[in-house]
Design an enzyme around this catalytic site. Structure first.
Site, PDB file in Angstrom:
ATOM      1  N   HIS A  48       0.805  -1.235   0.000  1.00  0.00           N
ATOM      2  CA  HIS A  48       0.000   0.000   0.000  1.00  0.00           C
ATOM      3  C   HIS A  48       0.838   1.285   0.000  1.00  0.00           C
ATOM      4  CE1 HIS A  48      -3.420  -2.506   0.261  1.00  0.00           C
ATOM      5  NE2 HIS A  48      -3.609  -2.543   1.561  1.00  0.00           N
ATOM      6  N   HIS A  82      -9.718   2.033  -0.004  1.00  0.00           N
ATOM      7  CA  HIS A  82      -9.636   0.926   0.941  1.00  0.00           C
ATOM      8  C   HIS A  82     -10.756   0.981   1.980  1.00  0.00           C
ATOM      9  CE1 HIS A  82      -7.636  -2.140   3.378  1.00  0.00           C
ATOM     10  NE2 HIS A  82      -6.742  -2.289   2.411  1.00  0.00           N
ATOM     11  N   GLU A  91     -11.545  -3.880  -3.177  1.00  0.00           N
ATOM     12  CA  GLU A  91     -10.608  -2.867  -3.679  1.00  0.00           C
ATOM     13  C   GLU A  91     -10.379  -3.069  -5.172  1.00  0.00           C
ATOM     14  OE1 GLU A  91      -7.054  -3.465  -1.242  1.00  0.00           O
ATOM     15  OE2 GLU A  91      -8.378  -4.444   0.173  1.00  0.00           O
TER      16      GLU A  91
END
Ligand code: BGC
Length: 375
Positions: free
Chosen positions: A130, A205, A340
């Site tokens: 991420h 997210h 996602e």
């Protein structure tokens, strides 16, 4: 009479609630606390009919999404916090944020581009997750402003990530626009430009619980994914490069299926539950395609997700640990799930996956639409 009571009346008399509220309201702002670096955070509210979304400039984050159940009773279906201090706390596991520069995992944080080797932060076992460390997109303060998108009220966030930030090459300018073009519809448009070739993979997210955040589980939700294939991973959740059928595995959500039905079969795998990248059945179709339908039988709320992306990561909240969220509610294991939309994980090291490289002169574009209703 409140809007929710009106919506309940509409439901009772079998009128579509949307018929009553179809005019988008102007965007409102209010303070959302002060960041650790002393900068103020702001909360913007978007509303169209009986659905309301709030977003903040900290991480260009989607903070709440309030929508009625089948009786017209409104609830916030996103896990999150009451102000920016919660988003800067250790309890925050990327709640609602814009995730990147490259969401999901990059093997050992390494890749080679134009003859140069890059080493990014390793922040998830031996891998990069991420976007990395303190300057990943979820942690920085974006410029935010109210705007319109195709005539609908919208909030625009802009962030300029400098060349070398979090180890990524190129000055990257990213724009995220949240808008509510129709009742019950939240659209997220991403664009980005760079001055040097760089990998980009952006997602939101949000952790969803359609019974309302703070409800204990999502295991009773029914999920349909428009995906016949997934990208199998190694023990560290890095794709092996293979693309496999979901048929005859617990990953098969081609028909609506209760999430809890087969999850136990995955709890002793490295993923600890659902944490898988599904390849969408695009059949060569460009543009927006259906990716997922999530339904909560207790509330009747339904969420449909369409995207321009080639894949969707389904994550069943396997690391939620009872952290305190909005109004001190606790978020135990599997009390929220993430859907996602994105390119495949570790694409920068997998030449056969769709490319995540953005070159100078190109414009990165990605759109995801969340449609909420109740039945
Ligand atoms: C990943 C999970 C990870 C989680 C962190 C998800 O997108 O797939 O593996 O633990 O994010 O919040």
């Amino acid at each position: 009479m409140t809007r929710w009571t009106l919506a309940a009346l509409a439901a009772t008399f079998a009128l579509p609630a949307c018929a009553l509220f179809s005019t988008p309201n102007p965007v409102k702002t209010k303070p959302f606390g002060v960041r650790k670096d002393g900068a103020p955070a702001t909360l913007w509210t978007l509303r169209n009919g009986n659905v309301e979304a709030t977003v903040t400039d900290h991480g260009a984050t989607l903070v709440s999404l309030i929508c009625p159940d089948r009786l017209g009773q409104g609830a916030d279906v996103l896990l999150g916090f009451d102000d920016v201090s919660g988003y800067e706390s250790t309890g925050n596991q990327y709640f609602g944020c814009t995730t990147g520069r490259v969401c999901n995992r990059i093997k050992k944080g390494r890749f080679t581009l134009d003859g140069y080797d890059y080493q990014l932060a390793v922040n998830n076992g031996e891998n990069h997750l991420h976007g990395g460390g303190p300057r990943s997109l979820d942690k920085v303060r974006w410029h935010g402003e109210a705007t319109t998108s195709d005539g609908a009220p919208a909030v625009l966030f802009i962030y300029r990530s400098a060349d070398g930030e979090e180890g990524y090459p190129g000055n990257l300018e990213i724009k995220v626009v949240y808008s509510m073009p129709r009742v019950g519809e939240l659209k997220i448009d991403y664009t980005a430009v760079t001055d040097r070739t760089t990998p980009v993979n952006l997602t939101n997210h949000a952790y969803i619980n359609l019974a309302g955040e703070g409800a204990p589980t999502i295991l009773d939700h029914e999920l349909q994914l428009f995906a016949s294939r997934h990208t199998p991973t190694d023990d560290t959740l890095i794709p092996t490069g293979a693309i496999a059928d979901v048929a005859r595995t617990p990953l098969d959500f081609r028909d609506p299926t209760r999430i809890g039905l087969r999850l136990e079969q995955l709890t002793s795998t490295p993923a600890l539950g659902y944490d898988h990248n599904y390849v969408l059945d695009r059949d060569g179709k460009p543009g927006l395609v259906d990716a997922a339908v999530l339904y909560c039988p207790t509330s009747g709320r339904e969420l449909r997700i369409a995207t321009t992306e080639p894949a969707i990561q389904f994550y069943s909240g396997n690391f939620l640990n009872g952290q305190q969220g909005k109004a001190s509610k606790s978020y135990p294991l599997r009390s929220g799930l993430c859907l996602e939309t994105q390119h495949y994980p570790d694409s920068v090291n997998q030449p056969r996956f769709p490319s995540v490289l953005l070159r100078r002169g190109e414009v990165f574009r990605s759109t995801t639409v969340l449609r909420l209703s109740a039945r």
